[in-house]
Design a protein around this motif. Structure first.
Motif, mmCIF file in Angstrom:
data_model
loop_
_atom_site.group_PDB
_atom_site.id
_atom_site.type_symbol
_atom_site.label_atom_id
_atom_site.label_comp_id
_atom_site.label_asym_id
_atom_site.label_seq_id
_atom_site.Cartn_x
_atom_site.Cartn_y
_atom_site.Cartn_z
ATOM 1 N N ASP A 134 0.807 -1.223 0.000
ATOM 2 C CA ASP A 134 0.000 0.000 0.000
ATOM 3 C C ASP A 134 0.847 1.284 0.000
ATOM 4 O OD1 ASP A 134 -2.309 1.472 -0.058
ATOM 5 O OD2 ASP A 134 -2.561 1.475 2.129
ATOM 6 N N PRO A 135 1.673 1.486 -1.025
ATOM 7 C CA PRO A 135 2.524 2.679 -1.064
ATOM 8 C C PRO A 135 1.757 3.929 -1.509
ATOM 9 C CG PRO A 135 2.812 1.454 -3.074
ATOM 10 C CD PRO A 135 1.861 0.645 -2.216
ATOM 11 N N GLY A 136 2.338 5.051 -1.192
ATOM 12 C CA GLY A 136 1.841 6.319 -1.720
ATOM 13 C C GLY A 136 2.898 6.915 -2.637
ATOM 14 N N VAL A 137 2.487 7.506 -3.735
ATOM 15 C CA VAL A 137 3.434 8.099 -4.684
ATOM 16 C C VAL A 137 3.029 9.552 -4.941
ATOM 17 C CG1 VAL A 137 4.360 8.052 -7.033
ATOM 18 C CG2 VAL A 137 3.955 5.908 -5.798
ATOM 19 N N SER A 138 4.009 10.429 -4.869
ATOM 20 C CA SER A 138 3.777 11.854 -5.156
ATOM 21 C C SER A 138 4.667 12.274 -6.317
ATOM 22 C CB SER A 138 4.097 12.713 -3.924
ATOM 23 O OG SER A 138 4.042 14.089 -4.237
ATOM 24 N N ILE A 139 4.078 12.953 -7.295
ATOM 25 C CA ILE A 139 4.834 13.469 -8.442
ATOM 26 C C ILE A 139 4.559 14.959 -8.587
ATOM 27 C CG2 ILE A 139 5.184 13.382 -10.939
ATOM 28 C CD1 ILE A 139 4.438 10.471 -10.919
ATOM 29 N N GLU A 140 5.627 15.722 -8.642
ATOM 30 C CA GLU A 140 5.503 17.170 -8.853
ATOM 31 C C GLU A 140 6.300 17.560 -10.095
ATOM 32 O OE1 GLU A 140 6.937 21.388 -6.780
ATOM 33 O OE2 GLU A 140 6.961 19.516 -5.636
ATOM 34 N N LEU A 141 5.669 18.279 -10.989
ATOM 35 C CA LEU A 141 6.340 18.745 -12.211
ATOM 36 C C LEU A 141 7.101 20.022 -11.879
ATOM 37 C CD1 LEU A 141 6.801 18.355 -15.233
ATOM 38 C CD2 LEU A 141 4.682 19.597 -15.661
ATOM 39 N N ARG A 142 8.420 19.918 -11.854
ATOM 40 C CA ARG A 142 9.247 21.033 -11.393
ATOM 41 C C ARG A 142 9.490 22.103 -12.459
ATOM 42 N NH1 ARG A 142 12.287 19.903 -6.602
ATOM 43 N NH2 ARG A 142 10.664 19.354 -5.102
ATOM 44 N N ASN A 143 9.318 21.785 -13.715
ATOM 45 C CA ASN A 143 9.625 22.765 -14.766
ATOM 46 C C ASN A 143 8.378 23.232 -15.502
ATOM 47 O OD1 ASN A 143 9.303 20.222 -16.014
ATOM 48 N ND2 ASN A 143 10.451 20.894 -17.809
ATOM 49 N N PHE A 144 7.228 23.244 -14.812
ATOM 50 C CA PHE A 144 5.999 23.753 -15.436
ATOM 51 C C PHE A 144 6.042 25.274 -15.380
ATOM 52 C CE2 PHE A 144 1.174 22.736 -15.805
ATOM 53 C CZ PHE A 144 1.064 23.676 -16.820
ATOM 54 N N ARG A 145 6.145 25.874 -16.547
ATOM 55 C CA ARG A 145 6.157 27.337 -16.630
ATOM 56 C C ARG A 145 5.504 27.761 -17.935
ATOM 57 N NH1 ARG A 145 11.378 25.596 -16.735
ATOM 58 N NH2 ARG A 145 11.660 26.334 -14.616
ATOM 59 N N VAL A 146 4.977 28.972 -17.956
ATOM 60 C CA VAL A 146 4.394 29.545 -19.170
ATOM 61 C C VAL A 146 5.005 30.918 -19.401
ATOM 62 C CG1 VAL A 146 2.228 28.276 -18.987
ATOM 63 C CG2 VAL A 146 2.438 30.510 -17.892
ATOM 64 N N THR A 147 5.057 31.317 -20.654
ATOM 65 C CA THR A 147 5.631 32.607 -21.022
ATOM 66 C C THR A 147 4.552 33.472 -21.658
ATOM 67 O OG1 THR A 147 7.819 31.626 -21.393
ATOM 68 C CG2 THR A 147 7.398 33.772 -22.399
ATOM 69 N N VAL A 148 4.461 34.728 -21.206
ATOM 70 C CA VAL A 148 3.486 35.672 -21.753
ATOM 71 C C VAL A 148 4.243 36.883 -22.283
ATOM 72 C CG1 VAL A 148 1.405 37.008 -21.308
ATOM 73 C CG2 VAL A 148 1.829 34.911 -20.007
ATOM 74 N N LEU A 149 4.046 37.182 -23.564
ATOM 75 C CA LEU A 149 4.775 38.260 -24.234
ATOM 76 C C LEU A 149 3.804 39.217 -24.932
ATOM 77 C CD1 LEU A 149 7.532 36.061 -25.949
ATOM 78 C CD2 LEU A 149 7.748 37.340 -23.810
ATOM 79 N N GLY A 150 4.339 40.343 -25.380
ATOM 80 C CA GLY A 150 3.546 41.282 -26.164
ATOM 81 C C GLY A 150 2.917 42.381 -25.326
ATOM 82 N N GLU A 151 1.708 42.757 -25.704
ATOM 83 C CA GLU A 151 1.034 43.899 -25.084
ATOM 84 C C GLU A 151 0.349 43.507 -23.766
ATOM 85 O OE1 GLU A 151 0.886 47.136 -25.590
ATOM 86 O OE2 GLU A 151 2.349 47.003 -27.207
ATOM 87 N N VAL A 152 1.182 43.181 -22.785
ATOM 88 C CA VAL A 152 0.724 42.957 -21.412
ATOM 89 C C VAL A 152 1.565 43.852 -20.515
ATOM 90 C CG1 VAL A 152 -0.098 40.600 -21.753
ATOM 91 C CG2 VAL A 152 2.300 40.989 -21.186
#
Length: 259
Positions: A134-152
């Motif tokens: 009965d193990p537990g497993v945790s996964i975290e995505l360490r490189n999840f990023r988004v880029t927003v450019l332009g007229e912001v």
């Protein structure tokens, strides 16, 4: 008559400049304007999938802490109670290679690319269950990023702490669109299976909420293009000194002739 013509010319020039730099109409600015579009939940159909290049922080837990040591090469536990810290920087990390695999302790090569984070957790839990009860497993995505450019207001690259972020949230992190951003043609660039795809989103339409890129995936790039007024203003900026000089001459001539 000459003085009148010069004066009228100065007024006409001012009107032309003001007209060309006028603001957009309300229909070009308001988000999700009312229409008959039916809204539905698209997240389940567009959950981000793991892909080559992703960095995963993976930890295994169980009632018997000693049984997990073979899988946790660096201990993710803190204190004597065995409580796992989700944001612990010392949790072992694994990079998904070009084949879509990671090399996990005791299990060996495991293909995770193409799975959602939840699916990857269930898959690893099944494999670890061969060694631990009965193990537990945790996964975290360490490189999840988004880029927003332009007229912001604040363009940049933003880290995401979970695997769910909407286009609106990303724009919000960037300070929202400026008054000069084109809301009807926001571009989202996404790489899928090594192929870059472009999606266009009309933020003024309710149908934007049904877009396949309403929920963003890791490494998505959002670009907001400038409207006509912004493009024109950049031209005026380049020629500001010329306009100032011309205006100065006109004012001087008018002043002399009207004495």
């Amino acid at each position: 008559m000459l003085r009148v013509n010069i004066f009228l010319g100065a007024i006409l020039l001012t009107i032309i400049v003001l007209f060309n730099s006028s603001c957009a109409s309300r229909k070009n600015l308001v988000y999700f304007q009312p229409d008959s579009t039916l809204l539905n939940s698209t997240y389940e159909l567009n959950v981000p999938k793991l892909q080559p290049g992703d960095i995963l922080a993976i930890s295994v837990t169980a009632d018997d802490i000693r049984a997990t040591q073979a899988f946790n090469q660096v201990s993710p536990y803190q204190g004597s109670n065995g409580t796992i810290q989700a944001n612990n920087p010392f949790i072992p990390t694994y990079g998904i290679d070009v084949k879509g695999e990671i090399d996990f302790p005791k299990i060996g090569k495991v293909k995770l690319a193409g799975l959602t984070r939840t699916q990857a957790i269930e898959y690893l839990k099944k494999e670890v269950s061969k060694y631990i009860v009965d193990p537990g497993v945790s996964i975290e995505l360490r490189n999840f990023r988004v880029t927003v450019l332009g007229e912001v207001r604040s363009p940049g690259t933003f880290p995401v702490t979970n695997d769910r972020i909407t286009l609106l949230e990303a724009l919000g992190m960037a300070g929202d669109l400026t008054i000069n951003g084109v809301r009807k043609n926001v571009l989202v660039v996404r790489e899928q299976d090594g192929v870059k795809k472009e999606y266009r989103v009309d933020l003024t339409a309710r149908d934007a909420l049904n877009s396949p890129v309403y929920y963003l995936a890791q490494n998505d790039v959002v670009y907001v293009e400038p409207n006509g007024a912004r493009v024109q203003s950049s031209k005026y900026t380049q020629n500001t000194s010329i306009f100032v000089s011309i205006a100065g001459v006109i004012i001087t001539v008018v002043s002399v002739l009207t004495r």
